[in-house]
Design an enzyme around this catalytic site. Structure first.
Site, PDB file in Angstrom:
ATOM      1  CD  GLU A  32      -3.062  -0.767   2.281  1.00  0.00           C
ATOM      2  OE1 GLU A  32      -2.665  -0.202   3.315  1.00  0.00           O
ATOM      3  OE2 GLU A  32      -4.140  -1.345   2.192  1.00  0.00           O
ATOM      4  CG  HIS A  55      -5.313   0.770   5.946  1.00  0.00           C
ATOM      5  ND1 HIS A  55      -4.692  -0.158   5.171  1.00  0.00           N
ATOM      6  CD2 HIS A  55      -6.364   0.163   6.472  1.00  0.00           C
ATOM      7  CE1 HIS A  55      -5.366  -1.271   5.227  1.00  0.00           C
ATOM      8  NE2 HIS A  55      -6.388  -1.101   5.997  1.00  0.00           N
TER       9      HIS A  55
END
Ligand code: SF4
Ligand code: SF4
Lengths: 298, 517
Positions: free
Chosen positions: A216, A255
């Site tokens: 990510e 996140h």
């Protein structure tokens, strides 16, 4: 072999008397995990579905023939003390499942683990599952789902996204590619075993032939994997997908880890670093299984 | 708002013993003028906006007296900083500067500890300085427990060529800055520029402090009302969303508006994700199909159906969206039918007037698909639901086709049920209230509610009517998991006597303000 957990790993569950701890201990056991003890301060002497509960971790250690891993299911504000207890007792691996653990607590946990020479996974992790052998945490949810979704084979999965850990594993298995172990490293910015550490474990695992990464944006984990490939520390093929291409700079998409700060941790930077180091990076997630299959052949 | 405004940040620094310019907060030109007057006339007027390069945008202005201060404030208040209005202005004394430095604490994911970063050159962005003048920059990893020893701070400044009395004073400020970061549990704390004034004081002229959302609960003194990093001050709808989330620890609900001003036909959709990784892939897929998202939303970590319902209602309170798109990772560990029931309740009450495509892959997906598509047939707009074997791109493609082909139904009044009922049987849930109208239940053959209740806390009493088989207190404390089955399944299979009331404080007022019912 597999990494981090297998059929003989002896597991302690901290917070086993809570709603989450009880339910998850049961699911771990149903998947074949050896849950040998539980720990909840003030509840020693009880038993939860047949598992004895102790007041302290050291007491649990003394009462059993050893503990290889502890999984912590306690509310976020209590995670630090529980983790420091497990680390102080020298448990080789502590898994911090809890979400929203304050980052300064995590840094203290990391400091203690380094000094004691032990590892931790998480926080904010779904845990780790070795196919057909055992699970620490909650990957797969129901044991029957985990059994039907994941088949044994030679690919190790390491992911920064919880949901995408199972998804990556499932789509690989559906394409006929079996797995050794699936690891969710945790969604936060500062964590115990990051992607590079997990890739290093896969590198030394004889059964694992190839590593599938779900990366990510934000942070430096993917870049560090690339560095390890460059230096020759990692020789097995790495196939990766990096999420968050469309994410706006500086915006945090739940996140904690997935944030681009300044020039660090951009999607393009990660893709380039991995490709230069010789990894296969797919642009579309759906292309991952075919790319992994190809890497296994090559 | 896990970020402190410049004004609050400076207050915190000053409490810790780091000098800052004298200043006052103003919200109107008149207040700004008065503040300038009392500060002696020559002041700097600064927008409290979360945007970089404020000076270049005219959001920082230097004036010589009170009247121009008022004018500067008026101009700034009329500016849109990064798409959001400026509401607050800091009016500060001007100081004579001898030197400009930089100091910041950041958290390093590699070394897993705080790092003190300093630069002998201040003013511009630290990344730029590090690129152009690497010799001016130095860093020191810190022990999270022991903090920063004074001698190490002196040595660090020496390394970048700062000497004598200034070095000694800067070092003292560094120890204080580290203590502030530790006390606030900051994710970053930067002072830029950190100056030496002409009269020999070390002073923070500007600062940027961000906090750890997860630790905000330990710092009520900071008055953070929305513990979220949004990139802009919270919008009214974001505040409403945060109120839903803040005391409900069952799963996580995250809501962020990406744009507020858009209309039908502009291909803007309401986005409902589950899990950060899957959400980002979902947004990427929408982008590939020519959509933009009105918002980012994530309900994950096994939230109850009630939280998913509230999230969906908030998403549907964005007028002008062309569709509703939901997706998670595709292979979720959590039971997906909870989310399905939350969505069904919200869609039916609204009632949904745009096409919806939702990907609910994972455990329990067959049941989830059946509930979401089966129970929404009466809406008159297409609602499609897919499982783990349908890629997210196919779902985005479906939404594109549906948005292109469907004609929106005429506006309908909300179908919320708040009318009094004839023979109510009522109990409280953790965040709401369940009511069964026993007058209706008498006529109901299926008694679907009892079988559907996931934690099985319902039974039929001697008269054959649904009641709790746990105490009222137990239901209120969480035995009722707010799975919404007793309402949603009752609507589809029963006689419609079941209702779960789940208030969303402030939402009706907000909708009225945006011209929605
Ligand atoms: S299904 Fe509905 S109408 Fe039937 S008994 Fe239950 S609550 Fe009453
Ligand atoms: S009463 Fe049962 S079915 Fe109704 S919301 Fe509560 S838990 Fe769900």
């Amino acid at each position: 072999m597999a990494i981090l957990v297998n059929e003989s790993t002896r597991v302690l569950v901290q917070g086993i008397t809570g709603r989450e701890g009880r339910a998850r201990a049961k699911l771990m056991r149903e998947y074949g995990t050896k849950v040998v003890a539980g720990c909840t301060p003030g509840r020693g002497g009880e038993s939860v579905d047949g598992t004895p509960v102790y007041d302290t971790v050291v007491e649990a250690l003394e009462a059993t023939d050893g503990i290889d891993a502890s999984v912590i299911f306690v509310p976020a504000p209590l995670v630090k003390d529980a983790a420091l207890e497990s680390i102080a007792a020298g448990i080789p691996l502590t898994v911090l499942v809890g979400d929203r653990v304050p980052v300064w607590d995590v840094m203290e946990i990391a400091r203690a683990a380094e000094r004691r020479g032990v590892d931790f996974l998480g926080p904010n992790t779904l845990g780790v599952l070795s196919v057909g052998k055992g699970v620490l945490g909650m990957i797969g949810g129901r044991a029957e789902s985990a059994r039907s979704w994941f088949t044994p084979g030679g690919v190790g999965v390491a992911s920064r996204s919880g949901g995408m850990t199972s998804s990556t594993g499932y789509y690989l298995c559906r394409a006929g590619v079996g797995l050794t172990t699936l690891v969710h490293v945790g969604g936060d910015g500062i964590i115990g075993l990051p992607l590079p550490a997990v890739v290093r474990l896969f590198e030394s695992d004889a059964e694992t032939k190839c590593v599938a990464l779900f990366g990510e944006i934000g942070g430096s984990q993917e870049e560090r994997v690339a560095e390890m490939m460059e230096s020759g520390e990692v020789t097995k093929p790495v196939v990766a997908f990096i999420g968050g291409r469309a994410a706006t700079k500086g915006v945090r998409f739940s996140h904690a880890g997935a944030i681009v700060e300044g020039g660090r941790g951009t999607h393009a930077g990660k893709v380039a670093a991995l490709r230069e180091a010789g990894a296969t990076v797919v642009d579309a997630f759906d292309a991952l299984p075919a790319a992994v299959a190809k890497a296994l052949e090559g | 708002m896990a970020r402190l405004s410049e004004f609050t940040g400076k207050r915190v620094l000053s409490d810790a013993g780091i000098a800052v310019p004298r200043g006052t907060l103003a919200t109107s030109p008149a207040e700004a003028a008065t503040a300038a007057e009392s500060l002696g006339g020559a002041v700097v007027v600064k927008a409290q906006a979360w945007t970089t390069s404020r000076a270049a945008q005219g959001l920082i202005r230097f004036v010589e007296s009170a009247a121009p201060a008022g004018e500067a404030a008026a101009a700034i208040l009329a500016t849109n900083a990064g798409g959001f209005p400026v509401n607050e202005i800091l009016v500060e004394e001007r100081v004579a500067i001898a030197s400009e430095r930089y100091a910041g604490i950041i958290l390093d994911d590699r070394r897993r500890c705080p790092v003190l970063l300093i630069s002998a050159r201040g003013g511009s962005g630290i990344e730029e300085i590090a690129r152009e003048h690497p010799e001016a920059v130095a860093e020191l990893p810190l022990d999270v427990v022991e903090g920063l020893p004074l001698h190490a701070a002196r040595e660090l400044w020496r390394r970048v060529g700062v000497h004598g009395e200034e070095q000694r004073k800067l070092a003292e400020s560094m120890v204080r800055l580290v203590a502030v970061a530790r006390r606030l549990e900051a994710r970053s704390a930067e002072i830029n520029p950190l100056v030496l004034t002409a009269d020999g004081r070390v002073m923070a002229l500007d600062c940027r402090i961000t906090l750890d959302d997860a630790a905000v609960f330990r710092h009520p003194d900071l008055g953070i009302d929305v513990a979220r990093e949004l990139g802009h001050p919270p919008t009214p709808l974001e505040r409403i969303a945060w109120d839903v989330e803040k005391d409900d620890y069952r799963g996580t609900f995250y809501f962020l508006q990406m744009c507020e001003r858009f209309g039908r036909g502009q291909r803007v959709v309401a986005f409902h994700g589950a899990g950060g990784g899957g959400s980002m892939m979902g947004m990427d897929a929408l982008q590939r199909h020519g959509f933009s998202v009105a918002n980012f939303c994530d309900t994950s970590g096994n939230p109850p159906a009630s939280k998913v319902y509230r999230a969906a209602r908030i998403l549907l309170s964005q007028p002008g969206v062309d569709g509703y798109f939901g997706t998670g990772s595709g292979v979720a560990s959590q039971e997906q039918f909870h989310s399905a029931r939350g969505l069904v309740k919200a869609f039916l009450e609204e009632p949904l007037a745009v096409p919806a495509v939702v990907r609910l892959g994972g455990n329990g997906e067959e049941k989830a698909i059946e509930i979401l598509t089966g129970y929404t047939k009466s809406l008159g707009v297409p609602v499609e639901c897919y499982g783990k074997d349908t890629p997210v791109d196919v779902c985005a493609q479906r939404l594109e086709e549906l948005v292109g082909s469907s004609t929106p139904p005429p506006p309908q009044a909300p179908r919320r049920r708040d009318k009094p009922v004839e023979r109510p049987y009522t109990f409280k849930t953790p965040t709401g209230e369940v009511t069964y109208d026993h007058a209706v239940c008498t006529r109901c053959e299926s008694k679907a509610c009892v079988a559907a209740c996931v934690p099985q806390i319902l039974k039929l009493d001697d008269g054959g009517l649904p009641v709790l088989n746990v105490t009222l207190e137990e239901a209120a404390r969480g035995r009722c998991t707010e799975c919404l089955a007793c309402e949603v399944d009752c609507r589809a299979l029963g006689a419609g006597g079941g209702h779960v009331r789940l208030p969303v404080p402030g939402l009706d007022e907000y909708r009225a303000s945006r011209g929605m019912q």
